[in-house]
Motif scaffolding. Structure first.
Motif, PDB file in Angstrom:
ATOM      1  N   UNK A  78       0.703  -1.328  -0.188  1.00  8.92           N
ATOM      2  CA  UNK A  78      -0.036   0.133   0.005  1.00  8.92           C
ATOM      3  C   UNK A  78       0.758   1.259  -0.221  1.00  8.92           C
ATOM      4  N   UNK A  79       1.954   1.168  -0.445  1.00  7.22           N
ATOM      5  CA  UNK A  79       3.099   2.230  -0.565  1.00  7.22           C
ATOM      6  C   UNK A  79       3.828   2.614   0.680  1.00  7.22           C
ATOM      7  N   UNK A  80       4.020   3.657   0.970  1.00  7.72           N
ATOM      8  CA  UNK A  80       4.840   4.253   2.220  1.00  7.72           C
ATOM      9  C   UNK A  80       6.155   4.085   2.126  1.00  7.72           C
ATOM     10  N   UNK A  81       6.748   3.930   3.389  1.00  5.52           N
ATOM     11  CA  UNK A  81       8.138   3.598   3.630  1.00  5.52           C
ATOM     12  C   UNK A  81       8.806   4.927   2.768  1.00  5.52           C
ATOM     13  N   UNK A  82      10.102   4.719   2.210  1.00  3.89           N
ATOM     14  CA  UNK A  82      10.847   5.791   1.848  1.00  3.89           C
ATOM     15  C   UNK A  82      10.150   6.617   1.011  1.00  3.89           C
ATOM     16  N   UNK A  83       9.297   6.082   0.009  1.00  4.36           N
ATOM     17  CA  UNK A  83       8.702   6.895  -0.863  1.00  4.36           C
ATOM     18  C   UNK A  83       8.245   8.269  -0.523  1.00  4.36           C
ATOM     19  N   UNK A  84       7.556   8.318   0.629  1.00  4.24           N
ATOM     20  CA  UNK A  84       6.988   9.622   1.023  1.00  4.24           C
ATOM     21  C   UNK A  84       8.044  10.674   1.685  1.00  4.24           C
ATOM     22  N   UNK A  85       9.314  10.073   2.120  1.00  2.00           N
ATOM     23  CA  UNK A  85      10.310  10.612   2.522  1.00  2.00           C
ATOM     24  C   UNK A  85      10.970  11.417   1.444  1.00  2.00           C
ATOM     25  N   UNK A  86      11.570  10.422   0.324  1.00  2.00           N
ATOM     26  CA  UNK A  86      11.986  11.106  -0.622  1.00  2.00           C
ATOM     27  C   UNK A  86      11.297  11.937  -1.396  1.00  2.00           C
ATOM     28  N   UNK A  87      10.129  11.860  -1.614  1.00  7.19           N
ATOM     29  CA  UNK A  87       9.063  12.820  -2.336  1.00  7.19           C
ATOM     30  C   UNK A  87       9.156  14.253  -1.470  1.00  7.19           C
ATOM     31  N   UNK A  88       9.257  14.234  -0.247  1.00  5.18           N
ATOM     32  CA  UNK A  88       9.237  15.349   0.516  1.00  5.18           C
ATOM     33  C   UNK A  88      10.421  16.092   0.386  1.00  5.18           C
ATOM     34  N   UNK A  89      11.570  15.630   0.441  1.00  8.69           N
ATOM     35  CA  UNK A  89      12.978  15.822   0.137  1.00  8.69           C
ATOM     36  C   UNK A  89      13.162  16.479  -1.341  1.00  8.69           C
ATOM     37  N   UNK A  90      12.465  15.981  -2.247  1.00  8.62           N
ATOM     38  CA  UNK A  90      12.316  16.673  -3.512  1.00  8.62           C
ATOM     39  C   UNK A  90      11.651  17.744  -3.618  1.00  8.62           C
ATOM     40  N   UNK A  91      10.533  17.931  -2.896  1.00  3.58           N
ATOM     41  CA  UNK A  91       9.914  18.797  -2.933  1.00  3.58           C
ATOM     42  C   UNK A  91      10.498  20.213  -2.096  1.00  3.58           C
ATOM     43  N   UNK A  92      10.971  20.031  -1.187  1.00  3.00           N
ATOM     44  CA  UNK A  92      11.747  21.015  -0.378  1.00  3.00           C
ATOM     45  C   UNK A  92      13.111  21.438  -1.051  1.00  3.00           C
ATOM     46  N   UNK A  93      13.686  20.652  -1.625  1.00  3.56           N
ATOM     47  CA  UNK A  93      15.166  20.693  -2.162  1.00  3.56           C
ATOM     48  C   UNK A  93      16.100  20.182  -1.317  1.00  3.56           C
ATOM     49  N   UNK A  94      15.726  19.697  -0.169  1.00  5.35           N
ATOM     50  CA  UNK A  94      16.785  18.773   0.592  1.00  5.35           C
ATOM     51  C   UNK A  94      17.413  17.574  -0.321  1.00  5.35           C
ATOM     52  N   UNK A  95      16.863  17.389  -1.548  1.00  6.82           N
ATOM     53  CA  UNK A  95      17.501  16.280  -2.060  1.00  6.82           C
ATOM     54  C   UNK A  95      18.944  16.502  -2.721  1.00  6.82           C
ATOM     55  N   UNK A  96      18.979  18.005  -2.582  1.00 10.43           N
ATOM     56  CA  UNK A  96      20.183  18.406  -3.220  1.00 10.43           C
ATOM     57  C   UNK A  96      21.454  18.052  -2.418  1.00 10.43           C
ATOM     58  N   UNK A  97      21.243  17.862  -0.989  1.00  9.86           N
ATOM     59  CA  UNK A  97      22.148  17.376   0.107  1.00  9.86           C
ATOM     60  C   UNK A  97      22.522  16.007  -0.371  1.00  9.86           C
ATOM     61  N   UNK A  98      21.461  15.370  -0.711  1.00 11.78           N
ATOM     62  CA  UNK A  98      21.416  13.558  -0.975  1.00 11.78           C
ATOM     63  C   UNK A  98      22.434  13.498  -1.896  1.00 11.78           C
TER      64      UNK A  98
END
Length: 269
Positions: A78-98
């Protein structure tokens, strides 16, 4: 070897992280067990009317129900796990740190998801199956080898599930609101994994199509391995089917990630 130790540490850290949510785990076990009973009695009524539906006798069909409840959180049907966290990091721009970390983005999240899956298999998977075995006559094998093969099929199913969710998560680079994408991902996973009904129940050409889609690798194949529906060359083929989809989908995720890195400005900077 250094990277292996790093990713292993990420998986262990993820396992420990989910282990801290004890109340949520207990609630999940309770929910899985309740839905297991609802589905089990539904299957009893259905198999009383149509014995050997989909190639299963009633004991196998009931076992399929409880295996599904055991794998529901493990394979994140039913989804969840890393997916929600990664999507939030993409939206906020924190994925740039990753992306600045000296590790592969996809492998980092895969390691984290494997740690999550390992915890859910132990924390939310075992108890519902044990309860189902006590309450119903389930066709569960006594051979340790079959259980080991089931664990292998489950691990491959988790990797396929991750690869699918990773593709959906990457769409957030282009879509600011991922609610619809997540809903579609969950709907496809529930319907085509065998969560509602074994895929062998679906008739004709439609049944043939759904059995070769990647979602079948997440639940249907592991369940059939444990129920010994695949033996010999058929078993090797089932595991190869899972491994093949894992390779294809992980490769697609890497390609989509590369496109996102070249063409998309990260939100927030």
């Amino acid at each position: 070897m250094r990277l292996f130790r790093l990713y292993f540490a990420v998986a262990v850290s993820s396992f420990r992280r989910y282990a801290t949510y004890r109340v949520a785990t207990a609630a999940g076990v309770f929910t899985n067990t309740v839905f297991g009973f609802i589905l089990a009695y539904t299957f009893i009524a259905l198999w009383d009317t149509r014995p050997h539906l989909g190639g299963y006798d009633q004991a196998q069909a009931l076992a399929f129900v409880w295996i599904g409840q055991g794998l529901l959180a493990t394979a994140a049907i039913m989804g969840g796990g890393f997916q929600d966290e990664l999507q939030e990091r993409i939206r906020t721009g924190d994925v740039a740190i990753d992306l600045y970390r000296p590790v592969d983005l996809q492998m980092w999240w895969l390691a984290a998801d494997l740690g999550r899956a390992a915890f859910h298999l132990l924390g939310r998977g075992i108890v519902p199956i044990l309860v189902g075995a006590l309450a119903f006559d389930l066709a569960l094998p006594g051979s340790p080898l079959v259980w080991l093969l089931f664990l292998l099929a489950t691990a491959l199913g988790v990797v396929v599930s991750f690869a699918l969710r990773y593709l959906f998560a990457l769409s957030t680079f282009w879509l600011l609101d991922s609610t619809g994408v997540n809903g579609l991902s969950m709907l496809l996973s529930i319907f085509f994994s065998g969560m509602l009904l074994p895929l062998t129940v679906f008739p004709g050409g439609f049944g043939d199509v759904v059995s070769v889609l990647p979602w079948a690798a997440t639940l249907q194949v592991p369940a059939d391995v444990l129920l010994q529906q695949h033996v010999g060359a058929g078993l090797a083929g089932a595991l190869a089917f899972q491994a093949g989809w894992a390779v294809v989908l992980l490769g697609a995720g890497r390609l989509l990630q590369a496109v996102a890195m070249r063409r998309v400005v990260v939100q927030g900077g």
